[in-house]
Design an enzyme around this catalytic site. Structure first.
Site, PDB file in Angstrom:
ATOM      1  N   ASP A 100     -44.783 106.884  54.048  1.00 39.98           N
ATOM      2  CA  ASP A 100     -45.468 105.739  53.536  1.00 39.98           C
ATOM      3  C   ASP A 100     -46.463 105.028  54.475  1.00 39.98           C
ATOM      4  O   ASP A 100     -46.827 104.042  54.202  1.00 39.98           O
ATOM      5  CB  ASP A 100     -44.745 104.560  53.177  1.00 39.98           C
ATOM      6  CG  ASP A 100     -43.613 104.005  54.142  1.00 39.98           C
ATOM      7  OD1 ASP A 100     -43.981 104.216  55.480  1.00 39.98           O
ATOM      8  OD2 ASP A 100     -42.515 103.422  53.767  1.00 39.98           O
ATOM      9  N   GLU A 122     -39.180 112.171  51.019  1.00 43.75           N
ATOM     10  CA  GLU A 122     -38.814 110.874  51.138  1.00 43.75           C
ATOM     11  C   GLU A 122     -39.340 109.915  50.001  1.00 43.75           C
ATOM     12  O   GLU A 122     -39.942 108.840  50.299  1.00 43.75           O
ATOM     13  CB  GLU A 122     -38.821 110.128  52.301  1.00 43.75           C
ATOM     14  CG  GLU A 122     -38.236 108.587  52.379  1.00 43.75           C
ATOM     15  CD  GLU A 122     -38.273 107.879  53.739  1.00 43.75           C
ATOM     16  OE1 GLU A 122     -37.443 107.881  54.611  1.00 43.75           O
ATOM     17  OE2 GLU A 122     -39.392 107.571  54.014  1.00 43.75           O
ATOM     18  N   GLU A 136     -47.170  99.598  52.846  1.00 40.49           N
ATOM     19  CA  GLU A 136     -46.495 101.026  52.563  1.00 40.49           C
ATOM     20  C   GLU A 136     -46.016 101.018  51.039  1.00 40.49           C
ATOM     21  O   GLU A 136     -45.902 102.021  50.711  1.00 40.49           O
ATOM     22  CB  GLU A 136     -45.006 100.988  53.412  1.00 40.49           C
ATOM     23  CG  GLU A 136     -45.253 101.116  55.094  1.00 40.49           C
ATOM     24  CD  GLU A 136     -45.862 100.050  55.643  1.00 40.49           C
ATOM     25  OE1 GLU A 136     -46.082 100.200  56.958  1.00 40.49           O
ATOM     26  OE2 GLU A 136     -45.990  98.663  55.227  1.00 40.49           O
ATOM     27  N   HIS A 214     -41.415  95.049  64.182  1.00 42.61           N
ATOM     28  CA  HIS A 214     -42.914  95.420  64.348  1.00 42.61           C
ATOM     29  C   HIS A 214     -43.699  95.417  63.118  1.00 42.61           C
ATOM     30  O   HIS A 214     -45.030  95.673  63.383  1.00 42.61           O
ATOM     31  CB  HIS A 214     -43.196  96.904  64.822  1.00 42.61           C
ATOM     32  CG  HIS A 214     -42.486  97.822  64.019  1.00 42.61           C
ATOM     33  ND1 HIS A 214     -41.360  98.313  63.635  1.00 42.61           N
ATOM     34  CD2 HIS A 214     -43.572  98.772  62.865  1.00 42.61           C
ATOM     35  CE1 HIS A 214     -41.323  98.963  62.896  1.00 42.61           C
ATOM     36  NE2 HIS A 214     -42.366  99.338  62.432  1.00 42.61           N
ATOM     37  N   ARG A 216     -46.243  94.768  60.003  1.00 47.27           N
ATOM     38  CA  ARG A 216     -47.296  94.069  59.754  1.00 47.27           C
ATOM     39  C   ARG A 216     -46.892  92.747  59.034  1.00 47.27           C
ATOM     40  O   ARG A 216     -47.286  91.744  59.445  1.00 47.27           O
ATOM     41  CB  ARG A 216     -48.305  94.753  59.014  1.00 47.27           C
ATOM     42  CG  ARG A 216     -49.177  95.959  59.608  1.00 47.27           C
ATOM     43  CD  ARG A 216     -50.208  96.569  58.737  1.00 47.27           C
ATOM     44  NE  ARG A 216     -50.695  97.635  59.387  1.00 47.27           N
ATOM     45  CZ  ARG A 216     -51.904  97.707  60.147  1.00 47.27           C
ATOM     46  NH1 ARG A 216     -52.340  96.212  60.208  1.00 47.27           N
ATOM     47  NH2 ARG A 216     -52.443  98.665  60.780  1.00 47.27           N
ATOM     48  N   HIS A 247     -42.588  97.767  70.550  1.00 44.14           N
ATOM     49  CA  HIS A 247     -43.576  98.328  69.840  1.00 44.14           C
ATOM     50  C   HIS A 247     -44.993  98.287  70.437  1.00 44.14           C
ATOM     51  O   HIS A 247     -45.206  97.381  71.284  1.00 44.14           O
ATOM     52  CB  HIS A 247     -43.543  97.901  68.283  1.00 44.14           C
ATOM     53  CG  HIS A 247     -44.290  98.762  67.461  1.00 44.14           C
ATOM     54  ND1 HIS A 247     -45.776  98.680  67.320  1.00 44.14           N
ATOM     55  CD2 HIS A 247     -44.053  99.641  66.622  1.00 44.14           C
ATOM     56  CE1 HIS A 247     -46.192  99.814  66.419  1.00 44.14           C
ATOM     57  NE2 HIS A 247     -44.875 100.361  66.035  1.00 44.14           N
TER      58      HIS A 247
END
Length: 379
Positions: A100, A122, A136, A214, A216, A247
């Site tokens: 994604d 997936e 995503e 991590h 967004r 990250h």
């Protein structure tokens, strides 16, 4: 008619490299049937290339698309432009993408523009909240509209695609290739990983808490809540080892170092090699994460997971009690974590036989479906 099919794999992040590696390796077993081209957009340059190497793989094409603090729009335009040049110079019979991210969105879109079939590994994961995870969730839904074969990891993801009017003969339940990947690491690699952690004074006998954060949507005030909760837990449970791989996003790294540096039972590391991550997951007492992949991997090791998000597209683990959504509120994270950390390690383990995300043969199922697709679609 051409018997040998030219297959392009497009990805750019470490999780994508991990999850596509079993499919690439399975396809490479049949050189008379498939000519495999690996394209790494290098959305996560060092992490993705290094991860490929653990599986004995190397990208044929590297796009080098990342620049500092790049916007999503800038990243999308850059990947699409470079992929368009690749399609102009090559003939592909299918493009395989996974997950994604912006890399897979552009890989699927470039394939669609060039009338090349898209196979999505997936497929069908849904939160139905466009802001959680961002971007995503939107990418997954958009990719599904232009996909020719959907490889759904679970029954739930299969049903989601059916609900969106995807034809059932285009959807295949395969399990998740991330479970396959766990079994591709050779014994000597895992022994090296154990040595790596031993040199950092982390051993299997320790009460280990692994934390990854991590996403967004968790930047800003949410990240401050997460870090505050980790600091409080480390103060309360001084005999536990809190391990935080940072990250590479500079916005995340700066906050983590500023909030948690200098505490004896908190170990802040650079981003981990895949075998090192697998070892620490396997030996953890508890995992706190906002990652998607770890939600699928942790159940294979019987490690309980607290998901620091308000929505997850991986609901199967939640429904089975293998993971729990806790959001990012400091008080909630601390309260839920204490329920595990106050007990001994063995008593909090989950039943690994209940892992809903696959049996380790997803790549084989995917290849079987692709083979059948080409039998019915003569090119």
């Amino acid at each position: 008619m051409r018997d040998k099919k030219n297959i392009l794999f497009v990805f750019g992040t470490r999780p994508e490299a991990i999850k596509l590696a079993p499919v690439i390796l399975e396809m490479k077993k049949y050189p008379a049937l498939y000519n495999v081209t690996i394209c790494n957009t290098e959305q996560q340059k060092e992490l993705s290339n290094q991860t490929l190497s653990f599986f004995g793989l190397k990208a044929d094409i590297n796009l080098n698309v990342m620049t500092f603090n790049q916007t999503l729009a800038a990243l999308q335009s850059k990947i699409l432009k470079k992929l368009s040049e690749i399609f102009q110079k090559n003939k592909f019979d299918a493009v395989i993408v996974q997950g994604d991210t912006m890399s897979i969105f552009c890989g699927a879109l470039a394939a669609f523009y060039n009338k090349v079939p898209v196979f999505h590994v997936e497929a069908g994961l849904r939160s139905y909240n466009m802001a959680e995870p961002f971007p995503e969730e939107a990418i997954r839904q958009m990719v599904s509209k232009i996909t020719d074969l959907h490889f759904a990891p679970t029954q739930l993801s299969y049903r989601a695609l059916l609900d969106e009017k995807i034809p059932p003969d285009k959807i295949f339940i395969t399990g998740n290739t991330v479970v396959d990947a766990l079994f591709y690491l050779p014994e000597n690699v895992m022994l090296e990983a154990e040595g790596f952690w031993s040199r950092l004074s982390i051993r299997p006998s320790n009460d280990i808490v692994l934390i990854t954060a991590h996403r967004r949507e968790n930047h800003g005030a949410r990240m401050e809540e997460i870090l505050s909760s980790i600091k409080e837990l480390a103060d309360k449970f001084k005999k536990h080892k809190f391990v935080i791989p940072v990250h590479p996003n500079p916005n995340v790294k700066k906050k983590v170092l500023g909030a948690l540096s200098g505490k004896n039972n908190i170990l802040i590391t650079e981003p981990l090699d895949y075998p090192h991550l697998v070892w620490i997951m396997k030996n953890s007492k508890l995992i706190l994460t906002d990652s998607g992949g770890i939600q699928e991997e942790a159940p294979a090791f019987g490690v309980p997971t607290l998901v620091m998000r308000y929505e997850t597209e991986r609901k199967e683990g939640i429904e089975l009690g293998l993971a729990k959504l806790v959001g990012t509120d400091r008080a909630v994270i601390v309260r839920e974590s204490e329920m595990y950390l106050a007990k001994d390690k063995l008593s909090v383990r989950t039943d690994s036989s209940k892992n809903p995300y696959g049996d380790g043969h997803a790549a084989e199922y995917i290849l079987r479906s692709i083979r059948e697709y080409f039998k019915g679609n003569i090119i």
